[in-house]
Design an enzyme around this catalytic site. Structure first.
Site, PDB file in Angstrom:
ATOM      1  N   SER A 158      71.943  48.525  18.667  1.00  0.00           N
ATOM      2  CA  SER A 158      72.352  49.782  19.277  1.00  0.00           C
ATOM      3  C   SER A 158      72.648  50.866  18.244  1.00  0.00           C
ATOM      4  O   SER A 158      72.215  52.003  18.399  1.00  0.00           O
ATOM      5  CB  SER A 158      73.584  49.554  20.168  1.00  0.00           C
ATOM      6  OG  SER A 158      74.026  50.764  20.744  1.00  0.00           O
ATOM      7  N   GLU A 211      77.683  54.842  16.156  1.00  0.00           N
ATOM      8  CA  GLU A 211      77.671  54.060  17.392  1.00  0.00           C
ATOM      9  C   GLU A 211      76.916  54.857  18.439  1.00  0.00           C
ATOM     10  O   GLU A 211      77.220  56.031  18.674  1.00  0.00           O
ATOM     11  CB  GLU A 211      79.100  53.763  17.837  1.00  0.00           C
ATOM     12  CG  GLU A 211      79.226  52.606  18.800  1.00  0.00           C
ATOM     13  CD  GLU A 211      78.808  52.971  20.200  1.00  0.00           C
ATOM     14  OE1 GLU A 211      78.076  52.187  20.833  1.00  0.00           O
ATOM     15  OE2 GLU A 211      79.181  54.068  20.671  1.00  0.00           O
ATOM     16  N   HIS A 212      75.966  54.251  19.123  1.00  0.00           N
ATOM     17  CA  HIS A 212      74.976  55.013  19.885  1.00  0.00           C
ATOM     18  C   HIS A 212      75.512  55.617  21.170  1.00  0.00           C
ATOM     19  O   HIS A 212      75.100  56.698  21.569  1.00  0.00           O
ATOM     20  CB  HIS A 212      73.767  54.123  20.207  1.00  0.00           C
ATOM     21  CG  HIS A 212      72.491  54.886  20.339  1.00  0.00           C
ATOM     22  ND1 HIS A 212      71.263  54.304  20.180  1.00  0.00           N
ATOM     23  CD2 HIS A 212      72.244  56.183  20.588  1.00  0.00           C
ATOM     24  CE1 HIS A 212      70.319  55.206  20.335  1.00  0.00           C
ATOM     25  NE2 HIS A 212      70.892  56.379  20.596  1.00  0.00           N
ATOM     26  N   SER A 213      76.413  54.940  21.856  1.00  0.00           N
ATOM     27  CA  SER A 213      76.842  55.432  23.157  1.00  0.00           C
ATOM     28  C   SER A 213      77.861  56.558  23.032  1.00  0.00           C
ATOM     29  O   SER A 213      78.160  57.210  24.013  1.00  0.00           O
ATOM     30  CB  SER A 213      77.440  54.301  23.981  1.00  0.00           C
ATOM     31  OG  SER A 213      78.564  53.751  23.362  1.00  0.00           O
ATOM     32  N   TYR A 235      73.985  50.654  27.585  1.00  0.00           N
ATOM     33  CA  TYR A 235      74.741  50.475  26.345  1.00  0.00           C
ATOM     34  C   TYR A 235      75.974  49.588  26.521  1.00  0.00           C
ATOM     35  O   TYR A 235      76.092  48.537  25.909  1.00  0.00           O
ATOM     36  CB  TYR A 235      75.166  51.838  25.801  1.00  0.00           C
ATOM     37  CG  TYR A 235      74.022  52.658  25.287  1.00  0.00           C
ATOM     38  CD1 TYR A 235      73.329  52.278  24.145  1.00  0.00           C
ATOM     39  CD2 TYR A 235      73.620  53.812  25.939  1.00  0.00           C
ATOM     40  CE1 TYR A 235      72.272  53.024  23.655  1.00  0.00           C
ATOM     41  CE2 TYR A 235      72.560  54.574  25.476  1.00  0.00           C
ATOM     42  CZ  TYR A 235      71.884  54.166  24.328  1.00  0.00           C
ATOM     43  OH  TYR A 235      70.836  54.910  23.867  1.00  0.00           O
TER      44      TYR A 235
END
Length: 476
Positions: free
Chosen positions: A254, A474-476, A243
Protein backbone atom coordinates in the site's frame (compact mmCIF):
# COMPACT_ATOMS: atom_id res chain seq x y z
CA UNK A 1 11.84 4.26 24.20
CA UNK A 2 12.55 7.11 26.53
CA UNK A 3 9.89 7.98 29.10
CA UNK A 4 8.04 11.29 28.81
CA UNK A 5 8.79 13.84 31.53
CA UNK A 6 6.04 16.05 32.89
CA UNK A 7 6.37 19.47 34.46
CA UNK A 8 4.03 21.13 36.94
CA UNK A 9 3.17 24.79 36.45
CA UNK A 10 2.01 25.37 40.02
CA UNK A 11 1.39 23.44 43.23
CA UNK A 12 0.25 24.19 46.74
CA UNK A 13 0.36 22.51 50.12
CA UNK A 14 -1.59 23.11 53.31
CA UNK A 15 0.12 23.02 56.69
CA UNK A 16 -0.45 24.37 60.20
CA UNK A 17 1.37 27.51 59.05
CA UNK A 18 -1.10 28.14 56.21
CA UNK A 19 -1.15 27.58 52.47
CA UNK A 20 2.18 27.38 50.65
CA UNK A 21 1.80 28.21 46.92
CA UNK A 22 4.61 27.44 44.46
CA UNK A 23 4.49 28.23 40.79
CA UNK A 24 6.86 28.16 37.86
CA UNK A 25 6.86 31.36 35.77
CA UNK A 26 8.38 29.57 32.78
CA UNK A 27 5.85 26.75 32.77
CA UNK A 28 2.94 29.16 33.21
CA UNK A 29 4.28 31.08 30.22
CA UNK A 30 4.42 27.87 28.17
CA UNK A 31 0.84 26.99 29.12
CA UNK A 32 -0.34 30.52 28.28
CA UNK A 33 1.42 30.60 24.90
CA UNK A 34 0.04 27.16 24.07
CA UNK A 35 -3.51 28.37 24.77
CA UNK A 36 -2.99 31.54 22.75
CA UNK A 37 -1.65 29.56 19.78
CA UNK A 38 -4.60 27.16 19.96
CA UNK A 39 -7.18 29.96 19.98
CA UNK A 40 -5.40 31.84 17.19
CA UNK A 41 -5.59 28.70 15.06
CA UNK A 42 -9.31 28.30 15.82
CA UNK A 43 -10.10 31.92 14.97
CA UNK A 44 -8.01 31.72 11.81
CA UNK A 45 -9.78 28.53 10.73
CA UNK A 46 -13.20 30.09 11.44
CA UNK A 47 -12.51 33.07 9.18
CA UNK A 48 -10.98 30.84 6.52
CA UNK A 49 -14.06 28.63 6.62
CA UNK A 50 -16.32 31.66 6.23
CA UNK A 51 -14.28 33.03 3.31
CA UNK A 52 -14.41 29.62 1.62
CA UNK A 53 -18.18 29.46 2.16
CA UNK A 54 -18.79 32.72 0.28
CA UNK A 55 -16.22 32.20 -2.50
CA UNK A 56 -15.95 33.63 -5.19
CA UNK A 57 -17.15 36.81 -3.45
CA UNK A 58 -14.36 38.41 -1.35
CA UNK A 59 -15.09 39.14 2.30
CA UNK A 60 -13.92 42.74 1.85
CA UNK A 61 -16.89 43.39 -0.44
CA UNK A 62 -19.27 43.13 2.53
CA UNK A 63 -18.13 46.46 3.96
CA UNK A 64 -18.34 48.10 0.53
CA UNK A 65 -21.86 46.75 0.03
CA UNK A 66 -23.07 48.00 3.43
CA UNK A 67 -21.51 51.43 2.85
CA UNK A 68 -22.97 51.77 -0.65
CA UNK A 69 -26.48 50.65 0.30
CA UNK A 70 -26.39 52.87 3.40
CA UNK A 71 -25.32 55.93 1.43
CA UNK A 72 -28.07 55.32 -1.13
CA UNK A 73 -30.70 54.86 1.59
CA UNK A 74 -29.78 58.06 3.44
CA UNK A 75 -29.77 59.87 0.10
CA UNK A 76 -33.43 58.93 -0.34
CA UNK A 77 -33.12 55.85 -2.57
CA UNK A 78 -33.77 52.35 -1.20
CA UNK A 79 -31.51 50.02 -3.15
CA UNK A 80 -32.72 46.99 -1.19
CA UNK A 81 -36.16 46.85 -2.79
CA UNK A 82 -38.05 47.45 0.43
CA UNK A 83 -36.00 45.02 2.52
CA UNK A 84 -34.71 47.85 4.73
CA UNK A 85 -38.24 48.98 5.52
CA UNK A 86 -39.16 45.39 6.36
CA UNK A 87 -36.36 45.24 8.93
CA UNK A 88 -37.39 48.68 10.22
CA UNK A 89 -40.90 47.41 10.93
CA UNK A 90 -39.72 44.28 12.74
CA UNK A 91 -36.56 45.57 14.43
CA UNK A 92 -38.39 47.34 17.34
CA UNK A 93 -39.55 43.93 18.52
CA UNK A 94 -35.96 42.82 18.90
CA UNK A 95 -34.05 46.04 19.64
CA UNK A 96 -35.18 48.88 21.87
CA UNK A 97 -33.27 51.89 20.58
CA UNK A 98 -33.68 55.26 18.97
CA UNK A 99 -34.87 55.63 15.40
CA UNK A 100 -31.48 56.42 13.88
CA UNK A 101 -29.98 53.32 15.52
CA UNK A 102 -32.83 51.16 14.22
CA UNK A 103 -32.35 52.64 10.78
CA UNK A 104 -28.60 51.83 10.82
CA UNK A 105 -29.27 48.28 12.03
CA UNK A 106 -31.93 47.74 9.36
CA UNK A 107 -29.73 49.04 6.55
CA UNK A 108 -26.87 46.80 7.71
CA UNK A 109 -29.13 43.73 7.97
CA UNK A 110 -30.73 44.35 4.57
CA UNK A 111 -27.45 44.95 2.75
CA UNK A 112 -25.85 41.90 4.41
CA UNK A 113 -28.79 39.75 3.33
CA UNK A 114 -28.46 40.95 -0.26
CA UNK A 115 -24.69 40.41 -0.16
CA UNK A 116 -25.08 36.84 1.11
CA UNK A 117 -27.72 36.10 -1.52
CA UNK A 118 -25.45 37.31 -4.31
CA UNK A 119 -22.51 35.35 -2.87
CA UNK A 120 -24.50 32.09 -2.76
CA UNK A 121 -25.91 32.71 -6.24
CA UNK A 122 -22.42 33.17 -7.70
CA UNK A 123 -21.15 30.15 -5.79
CA UNK A 124 -23.80 27.83 -7.21
CA UNK A 125 -23.42 29.39 -10.63
CA UNK A 126 -19.74 28.44 -10.51
CA UNK A 127 -20.71 24.94 -9.43
CA UNK A 128 -23.04 24.59 -12.40
CA UNK A 129 -20.27 25.78 -14.72
CA UNK A 130 -17.88 23.17 -13.33
CA UNK A 131 -20.42 20.48 -14.21
CA UNK A 132 -19.78 21.16 -17.89
CA UNK A 133 -17.36 18.58 -19.36
CA UNK A 134 -17.41 19.44 -23.03
CA UNK A 135 -14.02 21.15 -22.73
CA UNK A 136 -12.38 17.76 -22.09
CA UNK A 137 -13.11 16.61 -25.61
CA UNK A 138 -11.98 19.72 -27.44
CA UNK A 139 -8.46 20.78 -28.28
CA UNK A 140 -7.31 24.14 -27.03
CA UNK A 141 -7.30 25.67 -30.50
CA UNK A 142 -9.27 28.25 -32.44
CA UNK A 143 -11.74 25.49 -33.31
CA UNK A 144 -13.13 25.56 -29.78
CA UNK A 145 -16.93 25.47 -29.89
CA UNK A 146 -19.00 28.55 -29.07
CA UNK A 147 -20.45 26.78 -26.02
CA UNK A 148 -17.01 26.08 -24.61
CA UNK A 149 -15.87 29.64 -25.31
CA UNK A 150 -18.81 31.07 -23.38
CA UNK A 151 -18.11 28.61 -20.53
CA UNK A 152 -14.44 29.58 -20.53
CA UNK A 153 -15.20 33.32 -20.28
CA UNK A 154 -17.75 32.87 -17.48
CA UNK A 155 -15.41 30.68 -15.41
CA UNK A 156 -12.55 33.14 -15.89
CA UNK A 157 -14.72 36.06 -14.77
CA UNK A 158 -16.05 34.34 -11.64
CA UNK A 159 -12.72 32.85 -10.52
CA UNK A 160 -10.88 36.16 -11.02
CA UNK A 161 -13.12 38.10 -8.61
CA UNK A 162 -10.97 37.04 -5.66
CA UNK A 163 -7.88 34.93 -5.06
CA UNK A 164 -8.88 31.39 -4.05
CA UNK A 165 -7.56 29.73 -0.91
CA UNK A 166 -6.72 26.04 -0.64
CA UNK A 167 -10.28 24.92 0.12
CA UNK A 168 -12.18 27.74 -1.61
CA UNK A 169 -13.44 25.52 -4.44
CA UNK A 170 -14.64 22.66 -2.25
CA UNK A 171 -18.19 23.99 -2.09
CA UNK A 172 -18.16 24.71 -5.83
CA UNK A 173 -17.10 21.26 -7.01
CA UNK A 174 -19.92 19.16 -8.48
CA UNK A 175 -20.76 15.75 -7.10
CA UNK A 176 -19.29 12.67 -8.73
CA UNK A 177 -21.73 11.69 -11.51
CA UNK A 178 -23.40 8.32 -11.17
CA UNK A 179 -23.04 6.14 -14.29
CA UNK A 180 -25.93 4.01 -15.47
CA UNK A 181 -26.02 0.25 -15.02
CA UNK A 182 -25.68 -0.17 -18.79
CA UNK A 183 -22.53 1.95 -18.93
CA UNK A 184 -21.04 0.14 -15.96
CA UNK A 185 -21.62 -3.31 -17.43
CA UNK A 186 -20.28 -2.29 -20.84
CA UNK A 187 -17.06 -0.91 -19.33
CA UNK A 188 -16.69 -4.02 -17.19
CA UNK A 189 -16.96 -6.36 -20.17
CA UNK A 190 -14.52 -4.23 -22.15
CA UNK A 191 -11.99 -4.35 -19.30
CA UNK A 192 -12.11 -8.15 -18.79
CA UNK A 193 -12.13 -9.11 -22.49
CA UNK A 194 -8.31 -9.26 -22.84
CA UNK A 195 -8.12 -11.50 -19.75
CA UNK A 196 -10.61 -14.17 -20.80
CA UNK A 197 -10.83 -16.69 -23.62
CA UNK A 198 -13.96 -16.90 -25.81
CA UNK A 199 -15.77 -19.44 -23.64
CA UNK A 200 -15.06 -17.61 -20.40
CA UNK A 201 -16.03 -14.31 -21.97
CA UNK A 202 -19.39 -15.67 -23.19
CA UNK A 203 -20.08 -16.93 -19.68
CA UNK A 204 -19.20 -13.49 -18.29
CA UNK A 205 -21.54 -11.82 -20.79
CA UNK A 206 -24.44 -13.98 -19.56
CA UNK A 207 -23.63 -13.23 -15.90
CA UNK A 208 -23.38 -9.52 -16.65
CA UNK A 209 -26.73 -9.51 -18.44
CA UNK A 210 -28.30 -11.35 -15.51
CA UNK A 211 -26.87 -8.73 -13.13
CA UNK A 212 -28.11 -5.88 -15.34
CA UNK A 213 -31.68 -7.10 -15.33
CA UNK A 214 -31.99 -8.37 -11.75
CA UNK A 215 -29.73 -7.13 -8.95
CA UNK A 216 -28.20 -4.15 -10.79
CA UNK A 217 -31.23 -1.82 -10.84
CA UNK A 218 -31.85 -2.29 -7.11
CA UNK A 219 -28.22 -1.50 -6.24
CA UNK A 220 -28.36 1.45 -8.60
CA UNK A 221 -31.27 2.93 -6.61
CA UNK A 222 -29.22 2.68 -3.41
CA UNK A 223 -26.32 4.44 -5.10
CA UNK A 224 -28.66 7.11 -6.44
CA UNK A 225 -29.94 7.80 -2.92
CA UNK A 226 -26.42 8.00 -1.54
CA UNK A 227 -25.28 10.34 -4.32
CA UNK A 228 -27.87 12.86 -3.17
CA UNK A 229 -26.37 13.39 0.28
CA UNK A 230 -22.68 12.87 -0.48
CA UNK A 231 -20.40 14.71 -2.89
CA UNK A 232 -18.65 11.45 -3.80
CA UNK A 233 -20.70 8.28 -3.44
CA UNK A 234 -17.66 5.99 -3.72
CA UNK A 235 -14.79 7.68 -1.79
CA UNK A 236 -15.63 6.40 1.70
CA UNK A 237 -16.22 2.85 0.45
CA UNK A 238 -13.05 2.98 -1.63
CA UNK A 239 -10.98 4.09 1.35
CA UNK A 240 -12.43 1.46 3.65
CA UNK A 241 -12.67 -1.60 1.40
CA UNK A 242 -9.65 -1.03 -0.84
CA UNK A 243 -7.26 0.24 1.83
CA UNK A 244 -8.38 0.05 5.45
CA UNK A 245 -9.94 -3.43 5.37
CA UNK A 246 -6.86 -5.02 3.83
CA UNK A 247 -5.27 -7.32 6.42
CA UNK A 248 -1.92 -7.84 4.70
CA UNK A 249 1.09 -5.70 5.53
CA UNK A 250 1.05 -2.19 4.07
CA UNK A 251 4.84 -1.81 3.69
CA UNK A 252 5.01 -2.81 0.02
CA UNK A 253 1.33 -3.49 -0.70
CA UNK A 254 0.00 0.00 0.00
CA UNK A 255 2.65 2.54 0.97
CA UNK A 256 4.41 4.59 -1.71
CA UNK A 257 7.73 6.43 -1.89
CA UNK A 258 9.48 9.34 -3.56
CA UNK A 259 13.13 10.20 -4.06
CA UNK A 260 15.32 13.29 -4.10
CA UNK A 261 16.05 15.55 -7.07
CA UNK A 262 18.79 13.29 -8.38
CA UNK A 263 20.67 15.86 -10.48
CA UNK A 264 21.29 18.28 -7.61
CA UNK A 265 22.37 17.91 -4.00
CA UNK A 266 22.22 21.04 -1.80
CA UNK A 267 24.28 19.51 1.03
CA UNK A 268 26.17 16.35 1.88
CA UNK A 269 25.88 16.98 5.65
CA UNK A 270 23.15 14.72 6.99
CA UNK A 271 22.12 16.91 9.97
CA UNK A 272 22.04 20.07 7.83
CA UNK A 273 19.89 18.44 5.12
CA UNK A 274 17.56 16.96 7.75
CA UNK A 275 17.18 20.36 9.42
CA UNK A 276 16.45 22.21 6.19
CA UNK A 277 13.93 19.69 4.90
CA UNK A 278 12.22 19.56 8.32
CA UNK A 279 11.99 23.36 8.46
CA UNK A 280 10.67 23.54 4.89
CA UNK A 281 8.13 20.79 5.58
CA UNK A 282 6.86 22.60 8.69
CA UNK A 283 6.48 25.79 6.63
CA UNK A 284 4.49 23.78 4.10
CA UNK A 285 2.28 22.48 6.91
CA UNK A 286 1.75 26.05 8.11
CA UNK A 287 0.77 27.09 4.58
CA UNK A 288 -1.80 24.27 4.51
CA UNK A 289 -3.22 25.30 7.90
CA UNK A 290 -3.52 28.90 6.75
CA UNK A 291 -4.78 27.84 3.32
CA UNK A 292 -2.12 29.92 1.60
CA UNK A 293 -1.63 27.31 -1.13
CA UNK A 294 -3.70 27.78 -4.26
CA UNK A 295 -5.67 24.69 -5.31
CA UNK A 296 -4.44 22.62 -8.24
CA UNK A 297 -6.38 23.29 -11.42
CA UNK A 298 -6.59 21.45 -14.74
CA UNK A 299 -5.38 23.74 -17.54
CA UNK A 300 -5.66 26.63 -15.10
CA UNK A 301 -9.46 26.39 -15.15
CA UNK A 302 -11.08 23.46 -13.37
CA UNK A 303 -9.97 22.86 -9.76
CA UNK A 304 -9.24 19.48 -8.24
CA UNK A 305 -10.41 18.41 -4.77
CA UNK A 306 -8.01 19.61 -2.05
CA UNK A 307 -9.21 17.64 0.96
CA UNK A 308 -6.24 15.23 0.86
CA UNK A 309 -3.97 18.08 1.99
CA UNK A 310 -5.73 17.94 5.36
CA UNK A 311 -4.25 14.55 6.25
CA UNK A 312 -0.70 15.08 5.00
CA UNK A 313 0.55 15.79 8.53
CA UNK A 314 -0.44 14.90 12.12
CA UNK A 315 -2.09 11.75 10.77
CA UNK A 316 -1.67 8.08 11.50
CA UNK A 317 -3.29 4.79 10.58
CA UNK A 318 -4.47 2.79 13.61
CA UNK A 319 -4.83 -0.99 13.20
CA UNK A 320 -8.05 -2.90 13.94
CA UNK A 321 -9.04 -6.53 14.04
CA UNK A 322 -11.16 -6.29 10.86
CA UNK A 323 -10.58 -2.77 9.59
CA UNK A 324 -8.15 0.04 10.33
CA UNK A 325 -9.04 3.69 10.91
CA UNK A 326 -7.40 7.00 10.10
CA UNK A 327 -6.74 9.35 13.03
CA UNK A 328 -5.93 12.98 12.32
CA UNK A 329 -4.77 15.38 15.06
CA UNK A 330 -5.53 19.07 14.68
CA UNK A 331 -2.03 20.16 15.71
CA UNK A 332 1.38 18.84 16.72
CA UNK A 333 4.49 20.68 17.92
CA UNK A 334 6.96 17.82 17.69
CA UNK A 335 8.37 15.25 15.30
CA UNK A 336 9.80 11.79 15.96
CA UNK A 337 13.31 10.91 14.79
CA UNK A 338 14.39 7.30 14.16
CA UNK A 339 18.14 6.65 14.24
CA UNK A 340 20.08 3.45 14.92
CA UNK A 341 16.97 1.71 16.20
CA UNK A 342 16.21 4.46 18.71
CA UNK A 343 13.19 6.79 18.77
CA UNK A 344 13.54 10.44 19.77
CA UNK A 345 10.74 12.92 20.42
CA UNK A 346 12.06 16.23 19.09
CA UNK A 347 10.36 19.61 19.58
CA UNK A 348 10.36 21.91 16.55
CA UNK A 349 8.88 24.98 18.28
CA UNK A 350 10.63 27.03 20.94
CA UNK A 351 9.17 28.12 24.29
CA UNK A 352 7.31 30.99 22.60
CA UNK A 353 5.77 28.54 20.10
CA UNK A 354 7.82 29.88 17.22
CA UNK A 355 9.18 27.47 14.61
CA UNK A 356 12.86 26.80 15.27
CA UNK A 357 15.39 27.96 12.71
CA UNK A 358 17.21 25.43 10.50
CA UNK A 359 20.42 26.09 12.47
CA UNK A 360 18.72 25.19 15.77
CA UNK A 361 17.16 22.11 14.25
CA UNK A 362 20.53 21.06 12.85
CA UNK A 363 22.08 21.14 16.32
CA UNK A 364 19.35 18.84 17.61
CA UNK A 365 19.77 16.42 14.72
CA UNK A 366 23.53 16.43 15.21
CA UNK A 367 23.13 15.56 18.91
CA UNK A 368 21.00 12.59 17.88
CA UNK A 369 23.58 11.47 15.31
CA UNK A 370 26.35 11.79 17.89
CA UNK A 371 24.45 9.83 20.53
CA UNK A 372 26.65 6.75 20.87
CA UNK A 373 26.21 6.36 24.63
CA UNK A 374 22.65 5.06 24.63
CA UNK A 375 21.54 1.79 23.09
CA UNK A 376 18.06 0.73 21.95
CA UNK A 377 15.88 -0.87 24.58
CA UNK A 378 15.04 -4.54 24.16
CA UNK A 379 12.92 -4.89 21.03
CA UNK A 380 13.03 -1.20 20.18
CA UNK A 381 15.25 -1.68 17.14
CA UNK A 382 12.66 -3.99 15.52
CA UNK A 383 9.64 -2.00 16.70
CA UNK A 384 8.82 -0.50 13.29
CA UNK A 385 8.35 -4.01 11.86
CA UNK A 386 5.03 -4.19 13.73
CA UNK A 387 3.59 -1.56 11.39
CA UNK A 388 4.79 -3.59 8.40
CA UNK A 389 3.25 -6.86 9.59
CA UNK A 390 -0.21 -8.31 9.22
CA UNK A 391 -2.72 -5.71 10.39
CA UNK A 392 -4.66 -8.01 12.73
CA UNK A 393 -1.42 -9.13 14.37
CA UNK A 394 -0.38 -5.50 14.87
CA UNK A 395 -3.78 -4.75 16.43
CA UNK A 396 -3.47 -7.61 18.92
CA UNK A 397 0.11 -6.63 19.78
CA UNK A 398 -0.93 -3.02 20.26
CA UNK A 399 -3.83 -4.06 22.49
CA UNK A 400 -1.74 -6.39 24.65
CA UNK A 401 1.50 -4.42 25.00
CA UNK A 402 0.80 -0.75 24.16
CA UNK A 403 -2.37 0.00 26.10
CA UNK A 404 -0.82 1.29 29.32
CA UNK A 405 2.24 2.79 30.94
CA UNK A 406 5.38 3.95 29.18
CA UNK A 407 4.67 1.96 26.02
CA UNK A 408 1.32 3.71 25.58
CA UNK A 409 2.82 7.17 26.18
CA UNK A 410 5.63 6.46 23.73
CA UNK A 411 3.24 5.13 21.08
CA UNK A 412 1.05 8.24 21.42
CA UNK A 413 4.14 10.44 21.02
CA UNK A 414 4.87 8.69 17.72
CA UNK A 415 1.31 8.80 16.43
CA UNK A 416 0.73 12.44 17.42
CA UNK A 417 3.95 13.63 15.76
CA UNK A 418 3.68 15.94 12.76
CA UNK A 419 5.74 13.40 10.80
CA UNK A 420 8.70 11.02 11.14
CA UNK A 421 12.32 11.76 10.22
CA UNK A 422 14.50 8.70 9.58
CA UNK A 423 18.26 9.34 9.87
CA UNK A 424 19.71 6.31 8.07
CA UNK A 425 23.28 5.05 8.21
CA UNK A 426 23.43 4.31 4.48
CA UNK A 427 24.30 6.40 1.44
CA UNK A 428 21.41 7.07 -0.94
CA UNK A 429 23.16 7.38 -4.28
CA UNK A 430 22.52 8.08 -7.94
CA UNK A 431 24.92 7.27 -10.73
CA UNK A 432 23.92 7.86 -14.34
CA UNK A 433 26.30 5.07 -15.36
CA UNK A 434 24.90 2.55 -12.86
CA UNK A 435 21.11 2.28 -12.76
CA UNK A 436 21.24 -0.29 -9.93
CA UNK A 437 22.08 2.50 -7.46
CA UNK A 438 18.87 4.33 -8.31
CA UNK A 439 16.95 1.05 -7.98
CA UNK A 440 18.48 0.56 -4.55
CA UNK A 441 17.61 4.18 -3.68
CA UNK A 442 13.97 3.48 -4.44
CA UNK A 443 13.89 0.15 -2.62
CA UNK A 444 15.42 1.72 0.47
CA UNK A 445 12.80 4.48 0.50
CA UNK A 446 10.01 1.95 -0.01
CA UNK A 447 10.86 -0.44 2.80
CA UNK A 448 14.27 0.32 4.35
CA UNK A 449 15.35 -2.70 6.38
CA UNK A 450 11.75 -3.44 7.34
CA UNK A 451 12.17 -1.98 10.83
CA UNK A 452 13.44 1.59 10.49
CA UNK A 453 10.21 3.23 9.31
CA UNK A 454 6.87 3.82 10.99
CA UNK A 455 4.67 2.75 8.09
CA UNK A 456 1.42 3.83 9.77
CA UNK A 457 2.41 7.52 9.73
CA UNK A 458 1.24 9.63 6.84
CA UNK A 459 4.80 10.84 6.13
CA UNK A 460 8.29 9.46 6.81
CA UNK A 461 11.12 11.72 5.65
CA UNK A 462 14.26 9.69 4.94
CA UNK A 463 17.71 11.32 5.11
CA UNK A 464 20.71 9.29 3.98
CA UNK A 465 24.19 9.53 5.43
CA UNK A 466 25.34 11.49 2.37
CA UNK A 467 22.53 14.06 2.66
CA UNK A 468 20.20 12.73 -0.02
CA UNK A 469 16.54 12.45 0.95
CA UNK A 470 13.40 10.50 0.09
CA UNK A 471 10.04 9.85 1.68
CA UNK A 472 7.62 7.04 2.46
CA UNK A 473 3.89 7.76 2.62
CA UNK A 474 0.85 5.86 3.89
CA UNK A 475 -1.53 5.60 0.95
CA UNK A 476 -4.96 6.02 2.49
Amino acid sequence: MAEAHSAVAFSFSVSHEGVDLNYDHEMLGVVLMSGVRSWRRRIHRFFNGFRNGIYPVPLSSLGLTVATVGAMYYAGYDGTGGLTDFFMRHAPRLVSAEEHVLKAVSVTAASTTIWLSVALALKYTLRLLFMYRGWMYETRTRKMSLKTKIWYVLVKILTSISRPQLYSFQGCLPSLPLPSVEDTTKRYLRSVRPLLDDAEYERMVKLTEEFRTSLGPRLQRYLWLKSWWTTNYVSDWWEEYVYLRGRSGIMVNSNFYGIDAILMQPSTIQAARAANITHATMLFRRAIDRQEIEPITVQGMVPLCSWQYERTFNTTRVPGIETDRIVHYSDSTHIVVIHNGKYYKMQVYDIKKRLMSPATLEMQFQRILDDDETTPDKGEEQLGALTAADRSHWYLTRRDFFSRGTNRASLLAIEKAAFIVCLDDVDLEFDKNDHTKLDEFGRWCLHGNGCNRWYDKSLNLIVGRNGRIGFNGEHS
